[in-house]
Design a protein around this motif. Structure first.
Motif, mmCIF file in Angstrom:
data_model
loop_
_atom_site.group_PDB
_atom_site.id
_atom_site.type_symbol
_atom_site.label_atom_id
_atom_site.label_comp_id
_atom_site.label_asym_id
_atom_site.label_seq_id
_atom_site.Cartn_x
_atom_site.Cartn_y
_atom_site.Cartn_z
ATOM 1 N N THR A 400 0.735 -1.318 -0.119
ATOM 2 C CA THR A 400 -0.128 -0.042 -0.129
ATOM 3 C C THR A 400 0.841 1.186 0.074
ATOM 4 O OG1 THR A 400 -1.954 -1.185 1.185
ATOM 5 C CG2 THR A 400 -1.440 1.167 1.418
ATOM 6 N N PHE A 401 0.574 2.089 -1.071
ATOM 7 C CA PHE A 401 1.003 3.594 -1.021
ATOM 8 C C PHE A 401 0.082 4.488 -0.690
ATOM 9 C CE2 PHE A 401 2.004 7.042 -3.950
ATOM 10 C CZ PHE A 401 3.196 7.386 -3.610
ATOM 11 N N ASN A 402 0.339 5.363 0.104
ATOM 12 C CA ASN A 402 -0.694 6.277 0.676
ATOM 13 C C ASN A 402 -0.161 7.608 0.838
ATOM 14 O OD1 ASN A 402 -2.744 7.799 2.098
ATOM 15 N ND2 ASN A 402 -2.989 6.160 3.493
ATOM 16 N N VAL A 403 -0.675 8.727 -0.077
ATOM 17 C CA VAL A 403 -0.004 9.988 -0.131
ATOM 18 C C VAL A 403 -0.903 11.126 0.163
ATOM 19 C CG1 VAL A 403 0.026 9.887 -2.675
ATOM 20 C CG2 VAL A 403 1.387 11.606 -1.559
ATOM 21 N N ASN A 404 -0.901 11.925 0.921
ATOM 22 C CA ASN A 404 -1.596 13.063 1.304
ATOM 23 C C ASN A 404 -1.583 14.098 0.155
ATOM 24 O OD1 ASN A 404 -1.911 15.868 3.472
ATOM 25 N ND2 ASN A 404 -3.313 14.838 2.588
ATOM 26 N N ILE A 405 -2.790 14.333 -0.763
ATOM 27 C CA ILE A 405 -2.618 15.325 -1.796
ATOM 28 C C ILE A 405 -3.395 16.578 -1.616
ATOM 29 C CG2 ILE A 405 -2.207 13.636 -3.351
ATOM 30 C CD1 ILE A 405 -5.158 13.667 -4.304
ATOM 31 N N PHE A 406 -4.057 16.466 -0.340
ATOM 32 C CA PHE A 406 -4.778 17.762 0.043
ATOM 33 C C PHE A 406 -5.025 17.796 1.398
ATOM 34 C CE2 PHE A 406 -8.707 20.214 1.353
ATOM 35 C CZ PHE A 406 -8.257 21.642 0.621
ATOM 36 N N GLY A 407 -4.641 18.921 2.283
ATOM 37 C CA GLY A 407 -4.809 18.783 3.538
ATOM 38 C C GLY A 407 -5.027 20.352 4.199
ATOM 39 N N ASN A 408 -6.260 20.398 4.759
ATOM 40 C CA ASN A 408 -6.399 21.662 5.590
ATOM 41 C C ASN A 408 -7.603 21.221 6.601
ATOM 42 O OD1 ASN A 408 -7.075 24.241 6.486
ATOM 43 N ND2 ASN A 408 -8.424 24.812 4.974
ATOM 44 N N TYR A 409 -6.948 20.596 7.479
ATOM 45 C CA TYR A 409 -7.611 19.923 8.604
ATOM 46 C C TYR A 409 -6.766 19.943 9.947
ATOM 47 C CZ TYR A 409 -4.424 16.072 7.821
ATOM 48 O OH TYR A 409 -3.170 15.297 7.636
ATOM 49 N N THR A 410 -7.431 19.073 11.035
ATOM 50 C CA THR A 410 -6.774 18.753 12.348
ATOM 51 C C THR A 410 -7.419 17.303 12.573
ATOM 52 O OG1 THR A 410 -8.359 19.817 13.621
ATOM 53 C CG2 THR A 410 -6.581 21.075 13.200
ATOM 54 N N GLY A 411 -6.478 16.654 13.354
ATOM 55 C CA GLY A 411 -6.912 15.357 13.626
ATOM 56 C C GLY A 411 -6.586 14.319 12.460
ATOM 57 N N ALA A 412 -7.400 13.286 12.689
ATOM 58 C CA ALA A 412 -7.293 12.253 11.466
ATOM 59 C C ALA A 412 -5.818 11.431 11.461
ATOM 60 C CB ALA A 412 -7.346 12.728 10.181
ATOM 61 N N PRO A 413 -5.198 11.177 12.484
ATOM 62 C CA PRO A 413 -3.907 10.569 12.488
ATOM 63 C C PRO A 413 -4.166 8.964 11.956
ATOM 64 C CG PRO A 413 -4.603 10.556 14.654
ATOM 65 C CD PRO A 413 -5.699 11.279 14.070
ATOM 66 N N LEU A 414 -3.048 8.401 11.359
ATOM 67 C CA LEU A 414 -3.302 7.266 10.889
ATOM 68 C C LEU A 414 -2.427 6.191 11.910
ATOM 69 C CD1 LEU A 414 -3.841 5.527 8.568
ATOM 70 C CD2 LEU A 414 -1.772 5.873 7.509
ATOM 71 N N VAL A 415 -3.349 5.539 12.513
ATOM 72 C CA VAL A 415 -2.708 4.456 13.438
ATOM 73 C C VAL A 415 -2.247 3.294 13.024
ATOM 74 C CG1 VAL A 415 -3.418 3.277 15.492
ATOM 75 C CG2 VAL A 415 -4.088 5.343 15.391
ATOM 76 N N PHE A 416 -1.092 2.681 13.381
ATOM 77 C CA PHE A 416 -0.517 1.474 12.868
ATOM 78 C C PHE A 416 -0.380 0.447 14.104
ATOM 79 C CE2 PHE A 416 0.911 4.171 9.294
ATOM 80 C CZ PHE A 416 0.491 3.382 8.239
ATOM 81 N N CYS A 417 -0.921 -0.608 13.946
ATOM 82 C CA CYS A 417 -0.742 -1.575 14.894
ATOM 83 C C CYS A 417 0.078 -2.729 14.456
ATOM 84 C CB CYS A 417 -2.270 -2.352 15.238
ATOM 85 S SG CYS A 417 -3.625 -1.149 15.363
ATOM 86 N N GLY A 418 -0.067 -4.076 14.519
ATOM 87 C CA GLY A 418 0.707 -5.304 14.174
ATOM 88 C C GLY A 418 0.423 -5.747 12.763
ATOM 89 N N LEU A 419 1.072 -6.689 12.303
ATOM 90 C CA LEU A 419 0.905 -7.458 11.135
ATOM 91 C C LEU A 419 -0.536 -8.362 11.446
ATOM 92 C CD1 LEU A 419 4.490 -8.164 9.764
ATOM 93 C CD2 LEU A 419 2.651 -6.592 8.858
ATOM 94 N N ASN A 420 -1.124 -8.526 10.544
ATOM 95 C CA ASN A 420 -2.406 -9.448 10.599
ATOM 96 C C ASN A 420 -2.111 -10.917 11.052
ATOM 97 O OD1 ASN A 420 -5.178 -10.293 10.755
ATOM 98 N ND2 ASN A 420 -5.032 -10.692 8.684
ATOM 99 N N GLY A 421 -2.386 -11.564 11.961
ATOM 100 C CA GLY A 421 -2.387 -12.967 12.085
ATOM 101 C C GLY A 421 -1.190 -13.056 13.261
ATOM 102 N N PHE A 422 -0.335 -12.137 13.551
ATOM 103 C CA PHE A 422 0.822 -12.198 14.297
ATOM 104 C C PHE A 422 0.139 -11.995 16.036
ATOM 105 C CE2 PHE A 422 3.215 -12.064 10.601
ATOM 106 C CZ PHE A 422 4.763 -12.156 10.951
ATOM 107 N N PRO A 423 0.671 -12.470 16.983
ATOM 108 C CA PRO A 423 0.474 -12.521 18.220
ATOM 109 C C PRO A 423 0.073 -10.899 18.753
ATOM 110 C CG PRO A 423 2.172 -13.955 18.259
ATOM 111 C CD PRO A 423 2.144 -13.324 16.664
ATOM 112 N N ASP A 424 0.628 -9.845 18.121
ATOM 113 C CA ASP A 424 0.681 -8.511 18.568
ATOM 114 C C ASP A 424 -0.133 -7.751 17.609
ATOM 115 O OD1 ASP A 424 2.422 -8.580 16.689
ATOM 116 O OD2 ASP A 424 3.930 -7.169 17.660
#
Length: 548
Positions: A400-424
């Motif tokens: 996945t490639f995810n790029v911000n192309i317009f931004g006039n905002y507050t909030g909306a952080p991108l939260v990362f957890c662990g890899l699917n299927g792993f214990p964490d």
């Protein structure tokens, strides 16, 4: 990459690159050196004939994979874009039959190409379904006897070409493969000898196949499939008629990379990949100061687009909205945004994939990212009164490639957890705040989500890239380990998790829709002390005892 007979994915060693740089900087060498012997891969953007139906009049991405038998043996041919053709069939082989936006040349096209090169066709691989050689026939997936049959396909070697299985002709289920039918058949192609294929003629015939049937016997099926594709591509055609804002975005190579990509990133790509070693290239990237490890070894961020290009792209998107043409939602979780392939921007995204996504993924995330082919690309929009957040999830992508192309905002952080299927996999790792023109790169199976936007509007371009090699291998099979402990609050999903209500308040309107419908964690993989929102004996019958 190579997928072995046991369906294990193997990365080619540095010494297998023949002393050539890893990516895109070899101005003197050529894939066709030493007579063109493979293995090598060639990506070609082919225009359709000027007389082709409107839906086909675009640049089509074709991938040719040559073996060391070239030019006696045809390359594997894949159409890796939005297309329906009488000469192609969907090439998805992953367990869930997901749409990989890729099609393979079918038996009809391969037979014509073989005969056009002077080789009569007798021996053929006949594809069947149900993982059984005597399953229902799938003639669109027939192959020449010279082609390698991947594990996971079923069928039989039709050595005499009579389209039926004789007792002495071997059959195969999904767990076995003949390699090539040439290796097992007593009778081969015509006694006149093997053909000698020519790349120019091959590309010319592929070009013609976008405009008209290659043989009178193909006319009926060609017309039927063309009519279907005309419906699928109707928005692309209508938008072109309406008038595109920036026509150069819709042609392969129409947008010069220097116009779009941050000059620091272009310079880094040139310098880092002037080596024969993946590890050297990786060190150069990570020591550059330009690429940051958001999650060490797993998620990377970097400046990629010039602000002028972001504005250009936003102008085109707003112009499309102004056309009032229909636009499908980009995926099951985003209601606002457009699918770029469905308005005609597919060639531009291929250019971005070739120049930036592929080289970076090949060394930063090499298992999934070494040989990217197709893509699903779309915009997503977060705004008060529309989509304000995105529930925690994994992507239907390999990279996945995810790029911000317009931004006039507050909030909306991108939260990362662990890899699917792993214990964490439900444990919080980091919250990333998007920056205009900056991208994040990660595996599709990395659990993540966008938290609530508190003011303004944010729009991102997302490119899901796919590797058929990876999807065909055991490395891509989903495995779930027992969870190490209770999840973190920021990493639970109301859409997917069976215990969401134990850790979070339900968002408005979500409880009635999703309560009792989650699958995660899988049964038998729960952490110690797990308590579901709804006990199994109170679930609807279709949910009780469910799996994934």
């Amino acid at each position: 990459q190579v997928v072995g007979r046991n369906r294990r994915l193997q990365l080619r060693e540095d010494n297998e690159f023949g002393g050539r740089p890893l990516w895109g900087t070899d101005s003197n060498g050529t894939c066709a050196a030493d007579g063109g012997a493979g293995p090598w891969r060639l990506k070609v953007d082919l225009a359709a004939p000027a007389t082709a139906p409107a839906a086909y009049r675009k640049h089509h991405r074709v991938l040719l994979i040559f073996s060391n038998e070239w030019p006696k043996v045809l390359p594997t041919i894949r159409f890796v874009g939005k297309i329906k053709s009488a000469y192609a069939t969907e090439s998805s082989r992953d367990a869930e039959r997901q749409d990989l936006h890729s099609s393979e040349a079918n038996g009809r096209l391969l037979k014509h190409l073989q005969e056009a090169a002077g080789g009569a066709v007798a021996c053929m691989w006949r594809q069947t379904g149900d993982c059984s050689w005597n399953g229902s026939r799938e003639p669109d997936r027939d192959r020449l006897c010279s082609e390698t049959i991947p594990q996971g396909d079923s069928g039989f070697c039709d050595c005499n070409g009579d389209e039926s299985k004789s007792p002495d002709e071997p059959g195969y289920g999904c767990d076995d493969t003949p390699g090539t039918c040439e290796q097992v058949c007593q009778k081969q192609q015509s006694q006149s000898g093997a053909p000698r294929h020519d790349l120019s003629n091959l590309l010319l015939l592929l070009h013609r196949s976008f405009g008209a049937p290659l043989h009178p016997s193909h006319e009926r099926s060609w017309s039927a499939v063309q009519a279907e594709f005309a419906k699928d591509a109707s928005t692309v055609v209508k938008y072109e008629t309406f008038g595109r804002r920036h026509p150069k975005l819709f042609r392969s190579g129409g947008l010069q990379l220097e116009e779009a990509v941050d000059e620091r990133m272009l310079s880094l790509l040139r310098q880092a990949f002037d080596t024969t070693s993946r590890e050297v290239a990786r060190r150069r990237l990570l020591k550059s100061g330009l690429i940051k490890e958001v999650v060490p070894g797993l998620v990377f961020s970097f400046p990629v687009f010039k602000l002028e290009f972001c504005e250009l792209l936003m102008e085109e998107i707003q112009h499309f909205y102004g056309s009032k043409l229909p636009a499908r939602r980009p995926n099951s979780m985003n209601n606002y945004g457009i699918i770029l392939n469905e308005i005609g921007l597919e060639p531009m995204v291929f250019d971005i994939q070739d120049a930036v996504i592929q080289p970076l993924a090949s060394v930063l995330l090499p298992v999934e990212g070494s040989e990217l082919e197709s893509h699903h690309s779309f915009t997503i929009r977060y705004k008060g009164g529309e989509d304000t957040h995105l529930d925690v999830h994994t992507d239907d992508s390999d990279i996945t490639f995810n790029v911000n192309i317009f931004g006039n905002y507050t909030g909306a952080p991108l939260v990362f957890c662990g890899l699917n299927g792993f214990p964490d996999h439900r444990h919080f790792r980091v919250a990333y705040q998007h920056e205009l023109g900056h991208a994040v790169l990660h595996r599709g199976r990395h659990r993540h989500g966008a938290e609530d936007i508190t003011a303004g509007e944010r729009m991102n371009l997302v490119v899901w890239s796919y590797s058929l090699n990876y999807r065909s291998s055991k490395d891509s099979e989903k495995k779930h380990e027992k969870e190490a402990g209770p999840p973190d609050k920021r990493c639970v999903s109301y859409t997917h998790d069976r215990d969401f209500g134990r850790f979070r308040e339900w968002p408005e309107g979500k409880k009635a829709r999703f309560l009792g419908r989650g699958w995660c964690p899988q049964r038998g993989k729960e952490y110690a002390g797990f308590v579901p929102d709804v006990p199994d004996d109170q679930l609807p019958s279709r949910q009780a005892g469910g799996g994934s």
